[in-house]
Every structure is written in structure tokens, then in C-alpha cells.
Design a protein around this motif. Structure first.
Motif, PDB file in Angstrom:
ATOM      1  N   MET A   1      20.925   1.977 -26.947  1.00 12.42           N
ATOM      2  CA  MET A   1      20.782   3.257 -26.279  1.00 12.42           C
ATOM      3  C   MET A   1      21.613   4.313 -26.990  1.00 12.42           C
ATOM      4  SD  MET A   1      20.711   2.165 -22.355  1.00 12.42           S
ATOM      5  CE  MET A   1      19.857   0.707 -21.802  1.00 12.42           C
ATOM      6  N   GLU A  32      24.729   2.777 -29.188  1.00 11.63           N
ATOM      7  CA  GLU A  32      23.586   2.002 -29.681  1.00 11.63           C
ATOM      8  C   GLU A  32      22.299   2.388 -28.956  1.00 11.63           C
ATOM      9  OE1 GLU A  32      24.978  -1.929 -29.049  1.00 11.63           O
ATOM     10  OE2 GLU A  32      25.727  -2.112 -31.085  1.00 11.63           O
ATOM     11  N   GLY A  33      21.188   2.195 -29.657  1.00  9.39           N
ATOM     12  CA  GLY A  33      19.884   2.488 -29.066  1.00  9.39           C
ATOM     13  C   GLY A  33      19.504   3.936 -29.304  1.00  9.39           C
ATOM     14  N   VAL A  34      18.237   4.245 -29.004  1.00  9.31           N
ATOM     15  CA  VAL A  34      17.756   5.594 -29.306  1.00  9.31           C
ATOM     16  C   VAL A  34      17.011   6.243 -28.150  1.00  9.31           C
ATOM     17  CG1 VAL A  34      17.567   5.226 -31.792  1.00  9.31           C
ATOM     18  CG2 VAL A  34      15.620   4.676 -30.345  1.00  9.31           C
ATOM     19  N   GLU A  35      16.697   5.509 -27.100  1.00 11.77           N
ATOM     20  CA  GLU A  35      15.757   6.048 -26.122  1.00 11.77           C
ATOM     21  C   GLU A  35      16.420   6.773 -24.962  1.00 11.77           C
ATOM     22  OE1 GLU A  35      12.632   6.286 -26.484  1.00 11.77           O
ATOM     23  OE2 GLU A  35      12.381   5.035 -28.252  1.00 11.77           O
ATOM     24  N   ASN A  36      17.350   6.093 -24.300  1.00 10.03           N
ATOM     25  CA  ASN A  36      17.930   6.638 -23.064  1.00 10.03           C
ATOM     26  C   ASN A  36      19.424   6.843 -23.223  1.00 10.03           C
ATOM     27  OD1 ASN A  36      15.401   6.444 -21.568  1.00 10.03           O
ATOM     28  ND2 ASN A  36      15.675   4.238 -21.826  1.00 10.03           N
ATOM     29  N   ILE A  49      25.925  -1.503 -16.271  1.00 12.80           N
ATOM     30  CA  ILE A  49      25.328  -0.529 -17.192  1.00 12.80           C
ATOM     31  C   ILE A  49      24.635   0.547 -16.372  1.00 12.80           C
ATOM     32  CG2 ILE A  49      23.583  -0.182 -18.992  1.00 12.80           C
ATOM     33  CD1 ILE A  49      25.837  -1.829 -20.106  1.00 12.80           C
ATOM     34  N   PRO A  80      18.863  -8.316 -16.915  1.00 15.57           N
ATOM     35  CA  PRO A  80      19.696  -7.601 -15.954  1.00 15.57           C
ATOM     36  C   PRO A  80      18.949  -7.389 -14.635  1.00 15.57           C
ATOM     37  CG  PRO A  80      19.551  -6.426 -18.050  1.00 15.57           C
ATOM     38  CD  PRO A  80      18.556  -7.527 -18.111  1.00 15.57           C
ATOM     39  N   THR A 103      22.927  -4.827 -13.786  1.00 17.15           N
ATOM     40  CA  THR A 103      24.040  -5.749 -14.012  1.00 17.15           C
ATOM     41  C   THR A 103      24.278  -5.921 -15.519  1.00 17.15           C
ATOM     42  OG1 THR A 103      22.507  -7.594 -13.869  1.00 17.15           O
ATOM     43  CG2 THR A 103      23.720  -7.039 -11.866  1.00 17.15           C
ATOM     44  N   PHE A 104      25.501  -6.257 -15.849  1.00 21.95           N
ATOM     45  CA  PHE A 104      25.914  -6.449 -17.246  1.00 21.95           C
ATOM     46  C   PHE A 104      25.570  -7.870 -17.676  1.00 21.95           C
ATOM     47  CE2 PHE A 104      28.953  -7.580 -20.539  1.00 21.95           C
ATOM     48  CZ  PHE A 104      28.924  -6.466 -21.355  1.00 21.95           C
ATOM     49  N   LEU A 105      24.971  -7.991 -18.845  1.00 25.90           N
ATOM     50  CA  LEU A 105      24.593  -9.307 -19.358  1.00 25.90           C
ATOM     51  C   LEU A 105      25.567  -9.717 -20.458  1.00 25.90           C
ATOM     52  CD1 LEU A 105      21.903 -10.639 -18.393  1.00 25.90           C
ATOM     53  CD2 LEU A 105      20.949  -9.985 -20.594  1.00 25.90           C
ATOM     54  N   ASP A 194       9.074  -4.079 -26.811  1.00 22.55           N
ATOM     55  CA  ASP A 194      10.176  -3.548 -27.640  1.00 22.55           C
ATOM     56  C   ASP A 194      11.235  -4.630 -27.844  1.00 22.55           C
ATOM     57  OD1 ASP A 194      11.602  -1.628 -29.085  1.00 22.55           O
ATOM     58  OD2 ASP A 194      12.594  -0.816 -27.305  1.00 22.55           O
ATOM     59  N   ASN A 199      17.729  -6.007 -28.434  1.00 25.25           N
ATOM     60  CA  ASN A 199      17.387  -6.189 -27.019  1.00 25.25           C
ATOM     61  C   ASN A 199      17.424  -7.652 -26.590  1.00 25.25           C
ATOM     62  OD1 ASN A 199      17.073  -3.483 -26.437  1.00 25.25           O
ATOM     63  ND2 ASN A 199      14.932  -3.442 -27.073  1.00 25.25           N
ATOM     64  N   ASP A 212      16.397  -4.215 -21.689  1.00 22.54           N
ATOM     65  CA  ASP A 212      15.643  -3.014 -22.064  1.00 22.54           C
ATOM     66  C   ASP A 212      14.128  -3.147 -21.859  1.00 22.54           C
ATOM     67  OD1 ASP A 212      14.947  -0.561 -22.929  1.00 22.54           O
ATOM     68  OD2 ASP A 212      15.558  -0.831 -25.009  1.00 22.54           O
TER      69      ASP A 212
HETATM   70  N1  LIG Z   1      22.451  -5.187 -19.061  1.00 24.60           N
HETATM   71  C1  LIG Z   1      23.200  -5.003 -20.134  1.00 24.60           C
HETATM   72  N2  LIG Z   1      24.275  -5.784 -20.346  1.00 24.60           N
HETATM   73  C2  LIG Z   1      25.078  -5.581 -21.415  1.00 24.60           C
HETATM   74  N3  LIG Z   1      24.894  -4.613 -22.333  1.00 24.60           N
HETATM   75  C3  LIG Z   1      23.832  -3.805 -22.183  1.00 24.60           C
HETATM   76  C4  LIG Z   1      22.921  -3.961 -21.092  1.00 24.60           C
HETATM   77  N4  LIG Z   1      21.968  -3.002 -21.207  1.00 24.60           N
HETATM   78  C5  LIG Z   1      22.267  -2.301 -22.314  1.00 24.60           C
HETATM   79  N5  LIG Z   1      23.381  -2.766 -22.907  1.00 24.60           N
HETATM   80  C6  LIG Z   1      24.033  -2.239 -24.122  1.00 24.60           C
HETATM   81  O1  LIG Z   1      23.461  -0.973 -24.420  1.00 24.60           O
HETATM   82  C7  LIG Z   1      22.798  -1.017 -25.701  1.00 24.60           C
HETATM   83  C8  LIG Z   1      21.551  -0.195 -25.651  1.00 24.60           C
HETATM   84  O2  LIG Z   1      20.707  -0.620 -24.589  1.00 24.60           O
HETATM   85  P1  LIG Z   1      19.121  -0.471 -24.649  1.00 24.60           P
HETATM   86  O3  LIG Z   1      18.596  -1.272 -25.773  1.00 24.60           O
HETATM   87  O4  LIG Z   1      18.597  -0.773 -23.301  1.00 24.60           O
HETATM   88  O5  LIG Z   1      18.931   1.098 -24.961  1.00 24.60           O
HETATM   89  P2  LIG Z   1      17.694   1.983 -25.423  1.00 24.60           P
HETATM   90  O6  LIG Z   1      18.114   3.393 -25.607  1.00 24.60           O
HETATM   91  O7  LIG Z   1      16.538   1.753 -24.500  1.00 24.60           O
HETATM   92  O8  LIG Z   1      17.524   1.368 -26.825  1.00 24.60           O
HETATM   93  P3  LIG Z   1      16.322   0.970 -27.749  1.00 24.60           P
HETATM   94  O9  LIG Z   1      16.565   1.792 -28.952  1.00 24.60           O
HETATM   95  O10 LIG Z   1      16.520  -0.512 -27.989  1.00 24.60           O
HETATM   96  O11 LIG Z   1      15.073   1.271 -26.989  1.00 24.60           O
HETATM   97  C9  LIG Z   1      22.549  -2.475 -25.953  1.00 24.60           C
HETATM   98  O12 LIG Z   1      22.446  -2.772 -27.325  1.00 24.60           O
HETATM   99  C10 LIG Z   1      23.781  -3.090 -25.326  1.00 24.60           C
HETATM  100  O13 LIG Z   1      24.871  -2.977 -26.192  1.00 24.60           O
END
Ligand SMILES: Nc1ncnc2c1ncn2[C@@H]1O[C@H](COP(=O)(O)OP(=O)(O)OP(=O)(O)O)[C@@H](O)[C@H]1O
Ligand SMILES: N[C@@H](CCO)C(=O)O
Length: 327
Positions: A1, A32-36, A49, A80, A103-105, A194, A199, A212
């Protein structure tokens, strides 16, 4: 994210009063991540989270994602769980965005996936497909063939700034894929859509969970397989690793056997999956919001992958005998 929307500490503390999550001890944006926009929260009840849903997520789809996580968790998939506030609702609003706490994983996503990781994700993907079979809510895939042309049109004028000739390359591939060749009669169900390495969490080589679900939808199960071939089975130099693909496909097949028609369609589905991620990455690359904490992903990685799939003549090139026998 990423973090597109900031949340002030007092705003978050007020928001948390709607939950039984104790006191807010600390929180931080996750780059981390790009969407939300995502935040790691520590409260007196543990780690959670918080997600603020951004651009590509339609608010009407959020009940689907949240209910799906609950359904999958109830059917043996480690993912989660949405946290409900005191009024029983998990979906709320914060900083003007739809928001939810999950919840945190435990675990880490593999930075350099190995063959064992690929086998793990194959098994988990198939089990997720089986677990999703009786999920009642439906959501169409907004990023299937009909969703690709609008993305192309949003980026085509500037595509050649990223790589000369990219516009024509994309146009030709889109014409090919939207010319009646895309399969329409393969087994369908709930797909993750995805399932990249960021993920999927592991503890050592053992898969500990999947996160995700914001692209999850109803589509061909084998399209999810094709997405994973793209996401897991190439090396950092973008060369295809047939050993990883074979491990992934065989592990998938042990839990859910691909039909002959699904196997035969894989090269085409892999091309579609490659152009889908190429196009979203290209749009994001050309449109980074000012001030956002985000590192856009490289669209050109998917040009290389797409060229590989264009050269594939049979599933043998993915490590499978056409009959599904192990090579
Ligand atoms: N339930 C969770 N438990 C632990 N860490 C989490 C959880 N959800 C998200 N994270 C952390 O947040 C980061 C980004 O989450 P996520 O992949 O859902 O975001 P996104 O913006 O949708 O990204 P993507 O680019 O994969 O679509 C994960 O790589 C992880 O480090
Ligand atoms: N997994 C996607 C980003 C989120 O949709 C990609 O790597 O392009």
C-alpha cells in the motif's frame, strides 16, 4: 500500500472510539503498495491495519471485499478479518475516505520468491478458489478485456515517453485480445486478481496468509493462475523460470486440477494478465499524485513478460504437458 491520504493523530483517536480496540499507542503510514492508503496501528489490544480506500476502489464494492475475507477465513483460508465497530459495521469513513480496520497477519512477503514459495502460492490459490465456490455476493471484474482500452486511452498519448514504440505495441496487443479470442467458457468463481508476492505472507518457507482482496471479483479461475504465472515465475532480469512455473502449476493442480481447456488457454490468459498490469502501471507511472508516499511500479517489466507470453506456443513452455502430466 501507500499513503495518499494523511490521518491526524487526534482524528484517528476519535475514530477508534467507535471500536473496542482500546487506546491508540502508535500508528504509522505503510509505504509499500500502490493502491490504497494504509496504516499500521498499535493499540492496547494489539496490532491492526487501517485502510483508506482510494482511486480504483468503488465504494459499492467494499461490502464484497469485506464479506469475502470473512467467508474465506470461515472456510479455512488464512487472511485478515475485518474488525467491526461497536455498531456491528466494519465499513466506515475517515478523512473523507471509505475506511476499514482489519486484523494484522503475521509473516513476511518474500522479496525473492523461490521454488518452494511458488509451490506454496499454487496450493493456496487453488484452495482459495475452492473456498470461494459458495460465496454468494458477485462482483464483475472491472479490469478484464473491456476495462483495458480505457486505461490505454488514458495513457496512450504519453506511452512513448516511457519507451519509444510502446503505444503501437500496446495498441496491437489490445486489438488482438479484444478481437474475439478472449475465452468465455472456462470455469469461473471468485478470484483474487492481484496475488503478487507482496500479497502473500510466509513464515520461513511456509505460507502463513493472503492479504489485499481489493481486486477480488468473479472471473475465470484460470485467469488468476495466469496472473500468478506473471507475478511469481519471472526472475529479476524478467527471464521466465520454468522450474518455478512447474512447481506453481503442479501444486495448484494437486488441489484443483485445471481442465484441458484451461490449460490450452493459459498462454492467452497470461498475455491478458500481462497487459492488464502493464496498463495500470503505465497509468500510475504517468500520474503520481504530488506529495503521495508511493513508489510507482515499473510498467516496462510487463512489456518483457508480455513479449515472452507472445512467444509461447503451448503450456509445455510453462512446464506442463498439455494433458496436465508433469514433464
Ligand atoms: N492484514 C495485514 N497484516 C499485516 N500487514 C499488512 C496487512 N495488510 C497490509 N499489510 C501491510 O501493508 C502492505 C500493503 O498492503 P496491500 O498490499 O494491501 O496494499 P495495496 O495498496 O492494496 O497494495 P498493492 O500494490 O499490492 O495493491 C503489505 O505489504 C503489508 O506490509
Ligand atoms: N500488484 C500490482 C499493483 C497493485 O494492483 C502490480 O504489481 O502492478
Amino acid at each position: 500500500m501507500a499513503v495518499y491520504t494523511d490521518v491526524a493523530a487526534d482524528e484517528l483517536a476519535d475514530f477508534l472510539k467507535q471500536y473496542d480496540l482500546g487506546e491508540l499507542l502508535s500508528y504509522k503510514g505503510i509505504a509499500e503498495g500502490v493502491e490504497n492508503s494504509n496504516f499500521l496501528l498499535h493499540t492496547s489490544k494489539g496490532a491492526f491495519i487501517l485502510t483508506l480506500y482510494e482511486k480504483r476502489v468503488a465504494k459499492n464494492d467494499l461490502p464484497f471485499f469485506l464479506a469475502l475475507m470473512t467467508h474465506l477465513a470461515e472456510h479455512g483460508i488464512n487472511c485478515p478479518l475485518p474488525v467491526k465497530a461497536r455498531d456491528g459495521e466494519a465499513l466506515r469513513e475517515l478523512a473523507g475516505r471509505p475506511a476499514a480496520i482489519i486484523t494484522f497477519l503475521e509473516g513476511m512477503w518474500p522479496r525473492r520468491p523461490n521454488v518452494a514459495h511458488c509451490a506454496g502460492v499454487g496450493e493456496a490459490l487453488a484452495k482459495m478458489h475452492l473456498a470461494g465456490a459458495n460465496f454468494a455476493i458477485k462482483r464483475a471484474n472491472a479490469l478484464s478485456v473491456s476495462g483495458w482500452r480505457p486505461l490505454f486511452e488514458a495513457a496512450s498519448n504519453r506511452a512513448d515517453e516511457v519507451q519509444p514504440g510502446l503505444r503501437d505495441f500496446l495498441a496491437a496487443e489490445l486489438d488482438h485480445l479484444s478481437n474475439g479470442v478472449w475465452p468465455s467458457n472456462l470455469p469461473e468463481g471468485v478470484i483474487h486478481a492481484d496475488l503478487f508476492n507482496d500479497n502473500v505472507f510466509f513464515l520461513g518457507d511456509k505460507l502463513s496468509g493472503i492479504i489485499d482482496f481489493t481486486f477480488a471479483c468473479n472471473d475465470m479461475l484460470s485467469y488468476d493462475v495466469a496472473i500468478c504465472l506473471n507475478a511469481w515465475c519471472f526472475e529479476p532480469d524478467h527471464s521466465f523460470n520454468v522450474t518455478k512455473a512447474r512447481a506453481f502449476l503442479n501444486a495448484y493442480g494437486r488441489a484443483r486440477k485445471l481442465t484441458t481447456a484451461e490449460e490450452a488457454a493459459l498462454p492467452l490468459l497470461a498475455r491478458g494478465a500481462a497487459i492488464r498490469f502493464l496498463l495500470t502501471r503505465l497509468v500510475d507511472w504517468l500520474n503520481v499524485p504530488p506529495g503521495a508516499l508511493v513508489k510507482p511500479k515499473d510498467p516496462l517489466e510487463y512489456v518483457r513478460k508480455l513479449r515472452f507470453h507472445q512467444s509461447v506456443t503451448s503450456v509445455r513452455d510453462y512446464g506442463l504437458m498439455p494433458s496436465g502430466l508433469v514433464t
